[in-house]
Motif scaffolding. Sequence first.
Motif, PDB file in Angstrom:
ATOM      1  N   PHE A 109       0.789  -1.235   0.000  1.00 27.68           N
ATOM      2  CA  PHE A 109       0.000   0.000   0.000  1.00 27.68           C
ATOM      3  C   PHE A 109       0.820   1.283   0.000  1.00 27.68           C
ATOM      4  O   PHE A 109       0.289   2.357  -0.329  1.00 27.68           O
ATOM      5  N   ASN A 112       1.069   3.432  -3.314  1.00 29.75           N
ATOM      6  CA  ASN A 112      -0.248   3.987  -3.645  1.00 29.75           C
ATOM      7  C   ASN A 112      -0.614   5.151  -2.745  1.00 29.75           C
ATOM      8  O   ASN A 112      -1.124   6.184  -3.209  1.00 29.75           O
ATOM      9  N   PHE A 113      -0.348   4.996  -1.451  1.00 32.31           N
ATOM     10  CA  PHE A 113      -0.720   6.046  -0.499  1.00 32.31           C
ATOM     11  C   PHE A 113       0.093   7.317  -0.756  1.00 32.31           C
ATOM     12  O   PHE A 113      -0.453   8.424  -0.763  1.00 32.31           O
ATOM     13  N   LYS A 116      -1.143   9.130  -3.805  1.00 33.55           N
ATOM     14  CA  LYS A 116      -2.467   9.738  -3.651  1.00 33.55           C
ATOM     15  C   LYS A 116      -2.460  10.888  -2.661  1.00 33.55           C
ATOM     16  O   LYS A 116      -3.211  11.863  -2.811  1.00 33.55           O
ATOM     17  N   TYR A 117      -1.593  10.786  -1.617  1.00 34.30           N
ATOM     18  CA  TYR A 117      -1.553  11.821  -0.571  1.00 34.30           C
ATOM     19  C   TYR A 117      -0.107  12.292  -0.382  1.00 34.30           C
ATOM     20  O   TYR A 117       0.516  12.021   0.652  1.00 34.30           O
ATOM     21  N   ALA A 286      -8.140   7.907   5.234  1.00 30.36           N
ATOM     22  CA  ALA A 286      -7.454   7.796   3.946  1.00 30.36           C
ATOM     23  C   ALA A 286      -6.562   6.561   3.914  1.00 30.36           C
ATOM     24  O   ALA A 286      -6.498   5.843   2.900  1.00 30.36           O
ATOM     25  N   LEU A 287      -5.884   6.281   5.020  1.00 31.29           N
ATOM     26  CA  LEU A 287      -5.022   5.102   5.100  1.00 31.29           C
ATOM     27  C   LEU A 287      -5.855   3.830   5.034  1.00 31.29           C
ATOM     28  O   LEU A 287      -5.502   2.871   4.333  1.00 31.29           O
ATOM     29  N   ASP A 289      -8.808   3.391   3.619  1.00 33.11           N
ATOM     30  CA  ASP A 289      -9.338   3.192   2.263  1.00 33.11           C
ATOM     31  C   ASP A 289      -8.258   2.672   1.319  1.00 33.11           C
ATOM     32  O   ASP A 289      -8.527   1.806   0.475  1.00 33.11           O
ATOM     33  N   THR A 290      -7.045   3.194   1.452  1.00 32.16           N
ATOM     34  CA  THR A 290      -5.951   2.756   0.574  1.00 32.16           C
ATOM     35  C   THR A 290      -5.604   1.292   0.820  1.00 32.16           C
ATOM     36  O   THR A 290      -5.467   0.505  -0.124  1.00 32.16           O
TER      37      THR A 290
END
Length: 313
Positions: A109, A112-113, A116-117, A286-287, A289-290
Amino acid sequence: MTITQLYYVLAVAEHKNFTLAAEKCYVTQPTLSMQIQKLEDELDVLIFDRSKKPILLTEVGQKIVNQAKNIVNEAGRIKDIVDQQKGYIGGEFKVGIIPTIMPTLLPMFLTNFIAKYPKVNLVIEENTTEEIIQKLKNGHLDCAIAATPLEEENIKEIVLYYEPFVAYIPDTHKSFEKKEIEVSDLDLDRILLLQDGHCFKNGILNLCKNNSFLSENHFQIESGSFETLIKLADEGLGTTLLPYLHSLDLNEKNKVKLRQFKNPKPSREVSLIYPKNELKIHIINALRDTISGVVRGAIAFHDVEIISPKAQK
């Protein structure tokens, strides 16, 4: 009375030393001592018994510290409210992950995280479950990923996924020819487990202790890593159990020795855990969901039996 003074008090209460507390607060020791002295003068009480080594809280000091934790935490919520109102997801965010989850989940993850952030500065630590609980309570972690349920007061748990236990059985073992196994198929007097301090070990102990034929002397604790346990099993010293995600990284030769359990598959519950004050809850969500998004494709088990990571007497 200021938030800064209360913050200094909490630091001294934790480290039981003015010099160390000042270092952790990035101020000089005289500055920290002066501010705490001002607070004590204002309240007309002694918060710390300085005659003791290490420094101890007085009776009233302990009550002040308990209240100060609430005040400092609530003060931190103001910035969270503003950030959420602005839709801003950023800043430093400290995450603890237990050792048996870190190597497999983090690579899944993290990229991706970050993509995205990009404004979030993730600070990731590998900690035991006990360390994580203490750091969450002391405010040194914003959240953590661990095996649950932990049933800790003032800590919330959001389930991310259920990860089955997978048996690693060498080709010399009597159950090697079976496609699926039960706990009773394992040689419980020759099972190889992690050292003390790993909650994955506790989960396996709890799984096996559901069988009445198991005695307290059936376990050999051999190593601190799954890789070593696999090598020991290949040498004919016993069998071991692995987390499902870890089993995906094995080479093809070793994957032949993996055996799934019959349904309902014994599994561990992996959760995102965080303090009930819900500081930085927008980053926590957010974490979550990722991680849920990337794990959903890797683990598709539904008929599972959750084994507690808490050591049972």
